[in-house]
Design a protein around this motif. Structure first.
Motif, PDB file in Angstrom:
ATOM      1  N   LEU A 290       0.837  -1.199   0.000  1.00  0.00           N
ATOM      2  CA  LEU A 290       0.000   0.000   0.000  1.00  0.00           C
ATOM      3  C   LEU A 290       0.868   1.243   0.000  1.00  0.00           C
ATOM      4  CD1 LEU A 290      -2.685  -0.949   2.686  1.00  0.00           C
ATOM      5  CD2 LEU A 290      -2.899  -1.076   0.207  1.00  0.00           C
ATOM      6  N   THR A 291       0.398   2.261  -0.666  1.00  0.00           N
ATOM      7  CA  THR A 291       1.100   3.538  -0.653  1.00  0.00           C
ATOM      8  C   THR A 291       0.847   4.209   0.693  1.00  0.00           C
ATOM      9  OG1 THR A 291      -0.789   4.795  -1.487  1.00  0.00           O
ATOM     10  CG2 THR A 291       0.689   3.773  -3.139  1.00  0.00           C
ATOM     11  N   PRO A 292       1.657   5.170   1.077  1.00  0.00           N
ATOM     12  CA  PRO A 292       1.395   5.899   2.328  1.00  0.00           C
ATOM     13  C   PRO A 292      -0.001   6.519   2.340  1.00  0.00           C
ATOM     14  CG  PRO A 292       3.611   6.358   1.556  1.00  0.00           C
ATOM     15  CD  PRO A 292       2.941   5.575   0.471  1.00  0.00           C
ATOM     16  N   GLU A 293      -0.447   6.999   1.190  1.00  0.00           N
ATOM     17  CA  GLU A 293      -1.780   7.602   1.114  1.00  0.00           C
ATOM     18  C   GLU A 293      -2.868   6.567   1.376  1.00  0.00           C
ATOM     19  OE1 GLU A 293       0.567   7.905  -1.225  1.00  0.00           O
ATOM     20  OE2 GLU A 293       1.163  10.014  -0.899  1.00  0.00           O
ATOM     21  N   GLN A 294      -2.696   5.359   0.824  1.00  0.00           N
ATOM     22  CA  GLN A 294      -3.677   4.302   1.042  1.00  0.00           C
ATOM     23  C   GLN A 294      -3.691   3.846   2.496  1.00  0.00           C
ATOM     24  OE1 GLN A 294      -2.132   1.686  -2.003  1.00  0.00           O
ATOM     25  NE2 GLN A 294      -3.922   2.028  -3.321  1.00  0.00           N
ATOM     26  N   LYS A 295      -2.505   3.752   3.098  1.00  0.00           N
ATOM     27  CA  LYS A 295      -2.430   3.370   4.508  1.00  0.00           C
ATOM     28  C   LYS A 295      -3.143   4.386   5.388  1.00  0.00           C
ATOM     29  CE  LYS A 295       1.932   0.797   4.229  1.00  0.00           C
ATOM     30  NZ  LYS A 295       3.344   0.749   4.673  1.00  0.00           N
TER      31      LYS A 295
END
Length: 225
Positions: free
Chosen positions: A8-13
């Motif tokens: 997951l990208t930081p944004e998704q996390k």
């Protein structure tokens, strides 16, 4: 060999973390309204209502349109596939009705339960910590959730509720398949939502005004989550 799952990208996390925090914000839990057509048939028949799409839609509308007193109590609603596409009398899709009340909408995506290590037959799913009523009566489910949250132990997570029968039993009984009973049924639902909002904070004290089905066992033999 299965392909690797992309990270997951930081944004998704952050998005996932924000969603989880909204669902289990202090005093909030989950309304499990994801009974299959077969499961809800048993509930409807128990109050003499025919298992038609319109009755299923009307009953779920009753829950989703309860007044604003439930807004601080319900952080998320789990829907059955059919319910995702049904609409309220005013034309709004049910997911929109739920979101307009500040709750998140989801469907059941887990594959059931797995044994919980170190226990005698207890089971768990893996998404956060929510207490399932497991066939307890409405009042038992509230009292036990309250006791867990009053236990003086450090908890790095919120421990809230994901209740289906334990939020709906008295409402269903009050409704009895009759549209004229909508308001009284909504009052029963609101009453349980408020009780469990307090219980997930360890603040619930029985008021002595429990609903018509509050003490009735909700146990179903061989029930499969």
């Amino acid at each position: 060999m299965a392909p690797p799952v992309p990270a997951l990208t930081p944004e998704q996390k952050k998005e996932l973390a924000d969603i989880a925090q909204r669902i289990v914000a202090p005093g909030k839990g989950i309304l499990a309204a994801d009974e299959s057509t077969g499961s809800i048939a048993k509930r409807l028949s128990s109050v003499g209502a025919e298992n038609t799409e319109e009755n299923r839609r009307w009953y779920r509308q009753l829950l989703f349109t309860a007044d604003k007193r439930v807004e601080p109590c319900i952080g998320g609603v789990i829907l059955f596939h059919e319910t995702m596409y049904q609409k309220a009398d005013d034309g709004r899709p049910f997911p929109q009705v739920i979101r307009d009340k500040g709750a998140l909408v989801g469907i059941k995506v887990d594959k059931g339960v797995v044994p919980l290590a170190g226990t005698n037959g207890e089971t768990t799913t893996q998404a956060g910590i929510t207490f399932l009523s497991g066939g307890q009566s409405e009042e038992e489910a509230s009292l036990n959730l309250n006791a867990i949250n009053r236990c003086p132990l450090a908890r790095p997570w919120a421990l809230t509720f994901s209740y289906g029968r334990a939020l709906q039993a008295s409402a269903l009984k009050a409704w009895a398949g009759k549209k004229d009973n909508t308001k009284v049924a909504q009052e029963e639902y609101v009453k349980r939502a408020l009780a469990n909002s307090l219980a997930c904070q360890g603040k619930y004290t029985p008021s002595g005004t429990a609903g018509a089905a509050a003490s009735e066992s909700l146990f179903v033999s061989n029930h499969a989550y």
